[in-house]
Design a protein around this motif. Structure first.
Motif, PDB file in Angstrom:
ATOM      1  N   ALA A  32       0.843  -1.202   0.000  1.00 16.24           N
ATOM      2  CA  ALA A  32       0.000   0.000   0.000  1.00 16.24           C
ATOM      3  C   ALA A  32       0.873   1.246   0.000  1.00 16.24           C
ATOM      4  CB  ALA A  32      -0.925   0.002   1.210  1.00 16.24           C
ATOM      5  N   ARG A  33       1.878   1.255   0.863  1.00 11.91           N
ATOM      6  CA  ARG A  33       2.796   2.404   0.941  1.00 11.91           C
ATOM      7  C   ARG A  33       3.514   2.603  -0.392  1.00 11.91           C
ATOM      8  NH1 ARG A  33       5.533   2.178   6.092  1.00 11.91           N
ATOM      9  NH2 ARG A  33       6.307   0.185   5.365  1.00 11.91           N
ATOM     10  N   LYS A  34       3.967   1.523  -0.988  1.00 16.07           N
ATOM     11  CA  LYS A  34       4.665   1.585  -2.277  1.00 16.07           C
ATOM     12  C   LYS A  34       3.769   2.181  -3.361  1.00 16.07           C
ATOM     13  CE  LYS A  34       6.165  -1.668  -5.706  1.00 16.07           C
ATOM     14  NZ  LYS A  34       6.229  -3.078  -6.010  1.00 16.07           N
ATOM     15  N   ARG A  35       2.536   1.724  -3.428  1.00 18.08           N
ATOM     16  CA  ARG A  35       1.606   2.213  -4.450  1.00 18.08           C
ATOM     17  C   ARG A  35       1.212   3.672  -4.214  1.00 18.08           C
ATOM     18  NH1 ARG A  35      -2.494  -2.518  -6.416  1.00 18.08           N
ATOM     19  NH2 ARG A  35      -0.948  -4.173  -6.589  1.00 18.08           N
ATOM     20  N   LEU A  36       0.980   4.029  -2.958  1.00 18.39           N
ATOM     21  CA  LEU A  36       0.623   5.412  -2.657  1.00 18.39           C
ATOM     22  C   LEU A  36       1.781   6.357  -2.959  1.00 18.39           C
ATOM     23  CD1 LEU A  36      -1.412   4.850   0.609  1.00 18.39           C
ATOM     24  CD2 LEU A  36      -2.317   5.767  -1.555  1.00 18.39           C
ATOM     25  N   LEU A  37       2.992   5.928  -2.662  1.00 17.19           N
ATOM     26  CA  LEU A  37       4.157   6.762  -2.973  1.00 17.19           C
ATOM     27  C   LEU A  37       4.299   6.951  -4.480  1.00 17.19           C
ATOM     28  CD1 LEU A  37       6.559   8.423  -2.062  1.00 17.19           C
ATOM     29  CD2 LEU A  37       7.907   6.301  -1.994  1.00 17.19           C
ATOM     30  N   ALA A  38       4.114   5.886  -5.239  1.00 11.98           N
ATOM     31  CA  ALA A  38       4.178   5.999  -6.700  1.00 11.98           C
ATOM     32  C   ALA A  38       3.102   6.957  -7.215  1.00 11.98           C
ATOM     33  CB  ALA A  38       4.014   4.617  -7.342  1.00 11.98           C
ATOM     34  N   LEU A  39       1.930   6.877  -6.638  1.00 15.07           N
ATOM     35  CA  LEU A  39       0.836   7.769  -7.026  1.00 15.07           C
ATOM     36  C   LEU A  39       1.157   9.212  -6.652  1.00 15.07           C
ATOM     37  CD1 LEU A  39      -1.855   7.313  -8.417  1.00 15.07           C
ATOM     38  CD2 LEU A  39      -2.873   6.895  -6.169  1.00 15.07           C
ATOM     39  N   TRP A  40       1.733   9.405  -5.461  1.00 11.50           N
ATOM     40  CA  TRP A  40       2.139  10.744  -5.027  1.00 11.50           C
ATOM     41  C   TRP A  40       3.163  11.337  -6.001  1.00 11.50           C
ATOM     42  CZ3 TRP A  40       0.643  14.393  -1.718  1.00 11.50           C
ATOM     43  CH2 TRP A  40       1.549  15.439  -1.447  1.00 11.50           C
ATOM     44  N   LEU A  41       4.136  10.545  -6.391  1.00 14.61           N
ATOM     45  CA  LEU A  41       5.163  11.027  -7.317  1.00 14.61           C
ATOM     46  C   LEU A  41       4.556  11.351  -8.683  1.00 14.61           C
ATOM     47  CD1 LEU A  41       8.065   8.616  -6.332  1.00 14.61           C
ATOM     48  CD2 LEU A  41       7.841  11.053  -5.755  1.00 14.61           C
ATOM     49  N   GLU A  42       3.574  10.579  -9.088  1.00 14.46           N
ATOM     50  CA  GLU A  42       2.898  10.816 -10.362  1.00 14.46           C
ATOM     51  C   GLU A  42       2.079  12.117 -10.319  1.00 14.46           C
ATOM     52  OE1 GLU A  42      -0.815   8.680 -12.542  1.00 14.46           O
ATOM     53  OE2 GLU A  42       0.810   7.358 -11.902  1.00 14.46           O
ATOM     54  N   VAL A  43       1.356  12.325  -9.231  1.00 11.92           N
ATOM     55  CA  VAL A  43       0.512  13.524  -9.089  1.00 11.92           C
ATOM     56  C   VAL A  43       1.377  14.764  -8.898  1.00 11.92           C
ATOM     57  CG1 VAL A  43      -1.151  14.649  -7.546  1.00 11.92           C
ATOM     58  CG2 VAL A  43      -1.506  12.275  -8.257  1.00 11.92           C
ATOM     59  N   GLY A  44       2.424  14.638  -8.090  1.00  8.56           N
ATOM     60  CA  GLY A  44       3.351  15.738  -7.867  1.00  8.56           C
ATOM     61  C   GLY A  44       2.927  16.687  -6.756  1.00  8.56           C
ATOM     62  N   GLU A  45       3.897  17.397  -6.220  1.00 16.48           N
ATOM     63  CA  GLU A  45       3.688  18.329  -5.115  1.00 16.48           C
ATOM     64  C   GLU A  45       2.690  19.434  -5.455  1.00 16.48           C
ATOM     65  OE1 GLU A  45       4.989  18.667  -1.932  1.00 16.48           O
ATOM     66  OE2 GLU A  45       6.190  16.847  -2.001  1.00 16.48           O
ATOM     67  N   ASN A  46       2.532  19.741  -6.729  1.00 13.41           N
ATOM     68  CA  ASN A  46       1.630  20.819  -7.144  1.00 13.41           C
ATOM     69  C   ASN A  46       0.439  20.304  -7.934  1.00 13.41           C
ATOM     70  OD1 ASN A  46       3.255  22.956  -6.045  1.00 13.41           O
ATOM     71  ND2 ASN A  46       4.699  22.520  -7.694  1.00 13.41           N
ATOM     72  N   GLY A  47       0.193  19.002  -7.854  1.00 15.52           N
ATOM     73  CA  GLY A  47      -0.913  18.405  -8.592  1.00 15.52           C
ATOM     74  C   GLY A  47      -2.262  18.726  -7.974  1.00 15.52           C
ATOM     75  N   ASP A  48      -3.280  18.096  -8.502  1.00 21.50           N
ATOM     76  CA  ASP A  48      -4.649  18.281  -8.049  1.00 21.50           C
ATOM     77  C   ASP A  48      -4.728  18.163  -6.522  1.00 21.50           C
ATOM     78  OD1 ASP A  48      -7.335  16.834  -7.232  1.00 21.50           O
ATOM     79  OD2 ASP A  48      -7.751  17.888  -9.118  1.00 21.50           O
ATOM     80  N   ALA A  49      -5.326  19.169  -5.881  1.00 28.39           N
ATOM     81  CA  ALA A  49      -5.377  19.229  -4.416  1.00 28.39           C
ATOM     82  C   ALA A  49      -6.152  18.065  -3.808  1.00 28.39           C
ATOM     83  CB  ALA A  49      -5.965  20.560  -3.965  1.00 28.39           C
ATOM     84  N   LEU A  50      -7.227  17.630  -4.469  1.00 32.63           N
ATOM     85  CA  LEU A  50      -7.983  16.494  -3.938  1.00 32.63           C
ATOM     86  C   LEU A  50      -7.139  15.229  -3.971  1.00 32.63           C
ATOM     87  CD1 LEU A  50     -10.582  15.288  -2.786  1.00 32.63           C
ATOM     88  CD2 LEU A  50     -11.359  14.960  -5.151  1.00 32.63           C
ATOM     89  N   HIS A  51      -6.408  15.046  -5.054  1.00 35.06           N
ATOM     90  CA  HIS A  51      -5.529  13.881  -5.150  1.00 35.06           C
ATOM     91  C   HIS A  51      -4.442  13.941  -4.075  1.00 35.06           C
ATOM     92  CE1 HIS A  51      -6.654  13.459  -9.687  1.00 35.06           C
ATOM     93  NE2 HIS A  51      -7.577  12.969  -8.901  1.00 35.06           N
ATOM     94  N   ARG A  52      -3.806  15.096  -3.940  1.00 36.81           N
ATOM     95  CA  ARG A  52      -2.740  15.238  -2.943  1.00 36.81           C
ATOM     96  C   ARG A  52      -3.262  15.015  -1.530  1.00 36.81           C
ATOM     97  NH1 ARG A  52      -0.882  20.243  -2.531  1.00 36.81           N
ATOM     98  NH2 ARG A  52      -2.423  21.167  -3.904  1.00 36.81           N
ATOM     99  N   CYS A  53      -4.408  15.592  -1.220  1.00 38.18           N
ATOM    100  CA  CYS A  53      -4.986  15.451   0.115  1.00 38.18           C
ATOM    101  C   CYS A  53      -5.294  13.983   0.412  1.00 38.18           C
ATOM    102  CB  CYS A  53      -6.260  16.305   0.219  1.00 38.18           C
ATOM    103  SG  CYS A  53      -7.022  16.279   1.840  1.00 38.18           S
ATOM    104  N   THR A  54      -5.928  13.319  -0.533  1.00 35.25           N
ATOM    105  CA  THR A  54      -6.314  11.924  -0.349  1.00 35.25           C
ATOM    106  C   THR A  54      -5.095  11.012  -0.211  1.00 35.25           C
ATOM    107  OG1 THR A  54      -8.328  12.317  -1.613  1.00 35.25           O
ATOM    108  CG2 THR A  54      -7.622  10.022  -1.372  1.00 35.25           C
TER     109      THR A  54
END
Length: 157
Positions: A32-54
């Motif tokens: 789960a941590r691995k997948r969420l981290l990959a998703l975080w890197l894909e979305v990026g620090e300035n990506g969609d706020a809902l995605h980042r928050c979730t």
């Protein structure tokens, strides 16, 4: 956060985050941590706020170190602060950003308590308490309210 609402639009990022959360709830914290981290890197620090928050909200739950958990929960709060009700409603009909804050502040209070930073824990617990009115009269809201009360007892508030 309110993961109890019915999704109204298809969003592949949110779907993938949900799959990672199911892995975590199923006992596979590392995957789960691995997948969420990959998703975080894909979305990026300035990506969609809902995605980042979730993603940050759930990433915090997969951490072993309380300081790392705090870091992710702070990211979730920062992202929530830049969310709009329109964006949230577009994903979960009828949901408002203010409904995120009780859980986000509760998590931060718990993080600070784990780190022995009780004054900061009390501050976030007060913020959680003040925002409880945004929650519905349902099992999710009842659970958050009960958790606030338990943490208040632990902190002697």
């Amino acid at each position: 956060m309110a993961d109890h609402q019915e999704q109204t639009t298809a969003d592949p990022v949110m779907a993938r985050a949900g799959q990672a959360v199911m892995l975590h709830h199923g006992g596979d914290r590392e995957e789960a941590r691995k997948r969420l981290l990959a998703l975080w890197l894909e979305v990026g620090e300035n990506g969609d706020a809902l995605h980042r928050c979730t993603i940050a909200h759930y990433m915090a739950d997969t951490q072993d170190d309380p300081a790392d958990e705090l870091s992710w929960d702070l990211r979730a709060l920062t992202a929530a602060d830049s969310l709009t009700d329109e964006r949230v409603d577009g994903h979960h009909q009828g949901l408002a950003v203010r409904g995120f804050y009780p859980s986000l502040h509760l998590n931060l209070a718990a993080d600070y308590k784990k780190l022995g930073r009780d004054d900061e824990a009390r501050d976030h617990l007060a913020s959680a308490r003040k925002s409880l009115g945004a929650l519905g009269d349902d099992s999710y809201g009842d659970g958050i309210r009960a958790a606030v009360e338990r943490l208040e007892e632990q902190l002697g508030v």
